[in-house]
Design a protein around this motif. Sequence first.
Motif, PDB file in Angstrom:
ATOM      1  N   LYS A  64     -26.139 -33.404 -15.473  1.00 30.84           N
ATOM      2  CA  LYS A  64     -26.372 -34.637 -14.703  1.00 30.84           C
ATOM      3  C   LYS A  64     -27.727 -34.640 -13.979  1.00 30.84           C
ATOM      4  O   LYS A  64     -28.432 -35.641 -14.009  1.00 30.84           O
TER       5      LYS A  64
ATOM      6  N   ARG B  85     -15.304 -33.611   0.578  1.00 32.28           N
ATOM      7  CA  ARG B  85     -14.974 -34.877  -0.109  1.00 32.28           C
ATOM      8  C   ARG B  85     -15.181 -36.076   0.810  1.00 32.28           C
ATOM      9  O   ARG B  85     -15.543 -37.167   0.357  1.00 32.28           O
TER      10      ARG B  85
ATOM     11  N   ARG C 124     -22.029 -23.165  -6.452  1.00 29.74           N
ATOM     12  CA  ARG C 124     -20.852 -23.982  -6.769  1.00 29.74           C
ATOM     13  C   ARG C 124     -19.575 -23.233  -6.383  1.00 29.74           C
ATOM     14  O   ARG C 124     -19.052 -22.433  -7.163  1.00 29.74           O
TER      15      ARG C 124
ATOM     16  N   ARG D  58      -9.159 -32.856 -14.757  1.00 35.41           N
ATOM     17  CA  ARG D  58     -10.079 -33.948 -14.418  1.00 35.41           C
ATOM     18  C   ARG D  58     -10.409 -34.902 -15.572  1.00 35.41           C
ATOM     19  O   ARG D  58     -10.899 -36.008 -15.318  1.00 35.41           O
TER      20      ARG D  58
HETATM   21  C1  S3P Z   1     -18.305 -30.100  -7.514  1.00 35.27           C
HETATM   22  C2  S3P Z   1     -19.509 -30.211  -8.172  1.00 35.27           C
HETATM   23  C3  S3P Z   1     -20.797 -29.903  -7.559  1.00 35.27           C
HETATM   24  C4  S3P Z   1     -20.717 -30.075  -6.032  1.00 35.27           C
HETATM   25  C5  S3P Z   1     -19.570 -29.290  -5.479  1.00 35.27           C
HETATM   26  C6  S3P Z   1     -18.228 -29.699  -6.076  1.00 35.27           C
HETATM   27  C7  S3P Z   1     -17.048 -30.426  -8.227  1.00 35.27           C
HETATM   28  O1  S3P Z   1     -21.810 -30.750  -8.087  1.00 35.27           O
HETATM   29  O2  S3P Z   1     -20.582 -31.431  -5.703  1.00 35.27           O
HETATM   30  O3  S3P Z   1     -19.821 -27.927  -5.713  1.00 35.27           O
HETATM   31  O4  S3P Z   1     -16.004 -30.599  -7.563  1.00 35.27           O
HETATM   32  O5  S3P Z   1     -17.086 -30.541  -9.474  1.00 35.27           O
HETATM   33  P1  S3P Z   1     -22.427 -30.568  -9.594  1.00 35.27           P
HETATM   34  O6  S3P Z   1     -21.492 -31.279 -10.527  1.00 35.27           O
HETATM   35  O7  S3P Z   1     -23.745 -31.248  -9.497  1.00 35.27           O
HETATM   36  O8  S3P Z   1     -22.520 -29.117  -9.847  1.00 35.27           O
END
Ligand code: S3P
Length: 174
Positions: A15, A58, A118, A137
């Motif tokens: 992304k 969140r 992450r 998901r």
């Molecule tokens: C998350 C993805 C991360 C970040 C956090 C949680 C998720 O972003 O928002 O660690 O729940 O999939 P990226 O998708 O950019 O790694």
Amino acid sequence: MKTNIALIGFMGTGKTAVGEALAARLGKELVETDALIVEKAGMSIPEIFNRDGEIAFRELEIAVIKEIAEKDNIIISCGGGVVLNKINIDRLRIKCIIINLIAKPSVIAERTAGDDERPLLAVNDRIKEIKELLDYRRPFYERAADIEIDTSELDIDAVVNKILGELEENAGNG
Ligand code: S3P
């Protein structure tokens, strides 16, 4: 006509890299939800998760999406969990074409290897965790998406070209 593009998808599907390239090609600003959350909280993502927990993260994510969803002419790179709260997608859909980037679990594992930013992947059995999270998901991503692109075998430019092709096709059909 919608002037924004939101990139959604699991961690490691490209992304951010695709968002940067797409923004450059289209001459639009790139906005990243994770970067705004870090700015707002004054903490890194692992720090937010450790100190306040995932729910607090969140909540920040919902606040940031609410703000961004009002803007025009931008590319939004969404954190992987944005789809989990329906309110985010409802807000994004008003002005954005939503593109879901997907990739095979093995590719995701490779792309996120050695990364300690992450928290959800800070586990012993990364590939198992990726598969489980993806299974849970997948319906959320699919429900949210206007367009879906598999980035597993493609480089950034190829993904961008594919997106531009799909957008043209969509515009032609609209
Ligand atoms: C998350 C993805 C991360 C970040 C956090 C949680 C998720 O972003 O928002 O660690 O729940 O999939 P990226 O998708 O950019 O790694």
